[in-house]
Write a protein that holds these residues in place. Sequence first.
Motif, PDB file in Angstrom:
ATOM      1  N   VAL A  17      67.606 -69.473 -10.834  1.00  0.00           N
ATOM      2  CA  VAL A  17      68.237 -70.774 -11.076  1.00  0.00           C
ATOM      3  C   VAL A  17      69.323 -70.611 -12.136  1.00  0.00           C
ATOM      4  O   VAL A  17      69.313 -69.671 -12.918  1.00  0.00           O
ATOM      5  N   VAL A  60      71.171 -72.510 -15.392  1.00  0.00           N
ATOM      6  CA  VAL A  60      71.006 -73.559 -16.394  1.00  0.00           C
ATOM      7  C   VAL A  60      72.211 -74.487 -16.297  1.00  0.00           C
ATOM      8  O   VAL A  60      73.356 -74.053 -16.414  1.00  0.00           O
ATOM      9  N   LEU A  76      62.895 -66.212 -12.222  1.00  0.00           N
ATOM     10  CA  LEU A  76      61.596 -66.874 -12.309  1.00  0.00           C
ATOM     11  C   LEU A  76      60.511 -66.105 -11.588  1.00  0.00           C
ATOM     12  O   LEU A  76      60.761 -65.375 -10.631  1.00  0.00           O
ATOM     13  N   VAL A 105      60.431 -73.895 -15.244  1.00  0.00           N
ATOM     14  CA  VAL A 105      61.339 -74.716 -14.453  1.00  0.00           C
ATOM     15  C   VAL A 105      60.467 -75.587 -13.577  1.00  0.00           C
ATOM     16  O   VAL A 105      59.594 -75.082 -12.869  1.00  0.00           O
ATOM     17  N   TYR A 106      60.679 -76.896 -13.664  1.00  0.00           N
ATOM     18  CA  TYR A 106      59.881 -77.808 -12.855  1.00  0.00           C
ATOM     19  C   TYR A 106      60.776 -78.765 -12.097  1.00  0.00           C
ATOM     20  O   TYR A 106      61.926 -78.995 -12.464  1.00  0.00           O
ATOM     21  N   LYS A 107      60.223 -79.283 -10.998  1.00  0.00           N
ATOM     22  CA  LYS A 107      60.961 -80.213 -10.157  1.00  0.00           C
ATOM     23  C   LYS A 107      60.066 -81.416  -9.884  1.00  0.00           C
ATOM     24  O   LYS A 107      58.957 -81.264  -9.372  1.00  0.00           O
ATOM     25  N   PRO A 147      66.118 -79.355 -10.505  1.00  0.00           N
ATOM     26  CA  PRO A 147      65.047 -78.817 -11.340  1.00  0.00           C
ATOM     27  C   PRO A 147      65.448 -78.822 -12.818  1.00  0.00           C
ATOM     28  O   PRO A 147      66.616 -78.765 -13.160  1.00  0.00           O
ATOM     29  N   VAL A 199      64.818 -77.114 -16.716  1.00  0.00           N
ATOM     30  CA  VAL A 199      64.383 -75.927 -17.458  1.00  0.00           C
ATOM     31  C   VAL A 199      64.022 -76.368 -18.867  1.00  0.00           C
ATOM     32  O   VAL A 199      64.900 -76.748 -19.638  1.00  0.00           O
ATOM     33  N   HIS A 200      62.733 -76.354 -19.214  1.00  0.00           N
ATOM     34  CA  HIS A 200      62.295 -76.739 -20.562  1.00  0.00           C
ATOM     35  C   HIS A 200      61.069 -75.932 -20.985  1.00  0.00           C
ATOM     36  O   HIS A 200      60.400 -75.311 -20.173  1.00  0.00           O
ATOM     37  N   VAL A 226      60.206 -68.568 -16.678  1.00  0.00           N
ATOM     38  CA  VAL A 226      61.359 -67.706 -16.927  1.00  0.00           C
ATOM     39  C   VAL A 226      60.864 -66.329 -17.372  1.00  0.00           C
ATOM     40  O   VAL A 226      60.090 -66.215 -18.320  1.00  0.00           O
TER      41      VAL A 226
END
Length: 176
Positions: free
Chosen positions: A47, A49, A66, A80-82, A89, A91-92, A139
């Motif tokens: 992915v 950022v 990932l 990474v969540y959706k 998605p 990234v946190h 990640v």
Amino acid sequence: MDFMTNAKKYGVRAILLQGLTFLSVLTSAFMIWKGLSLFTNSESPVVVVLSGSMEPAYYRGDILFLNNGYSPIEVGEVVVYKLKDKPIPIVHRVLKVHTQRETGEQFLLTKGDNNSADDRGLYNPGQLWIQRDEIIGRVKGYVPYAGMGTIWMNDYPQLKIGLLGTLCVLSLFSNE
């Protein structure tokens, strides 16, 4: 050059061969993507950022690699969540983990490193935690700024159309 002039010059067979070569490149790229998805257990093994919410850890344009292994997620990991009904998605970093004793199911609270508040404001209405099945991956590595081309193509759609058109024309009329 005119299409018909090229067709006569190179022959219909040569043009069809170029078209098939182009299709085989696209098919190979798709197969590699699907193979990586299977290997990493992630629907999207790579992915880009898109925002500055994770600075200084990751900057806009960084490419993240990932992996979505089955081991429990821990506080401090970057995931990474959706979310359902949200196409992009996020990234946190995992801020808190809650695990149900009976089922072992994990619930996560996330936050961007550069954000002042946790992500509950980003979650769907009434949602307080991210469920494990909403995680696309963790990640495992990154390449700084290598995804800026993707961001530019999203910000300037004309660039994307021009680039794709140029690639199509070059692949069809290349001598090799």
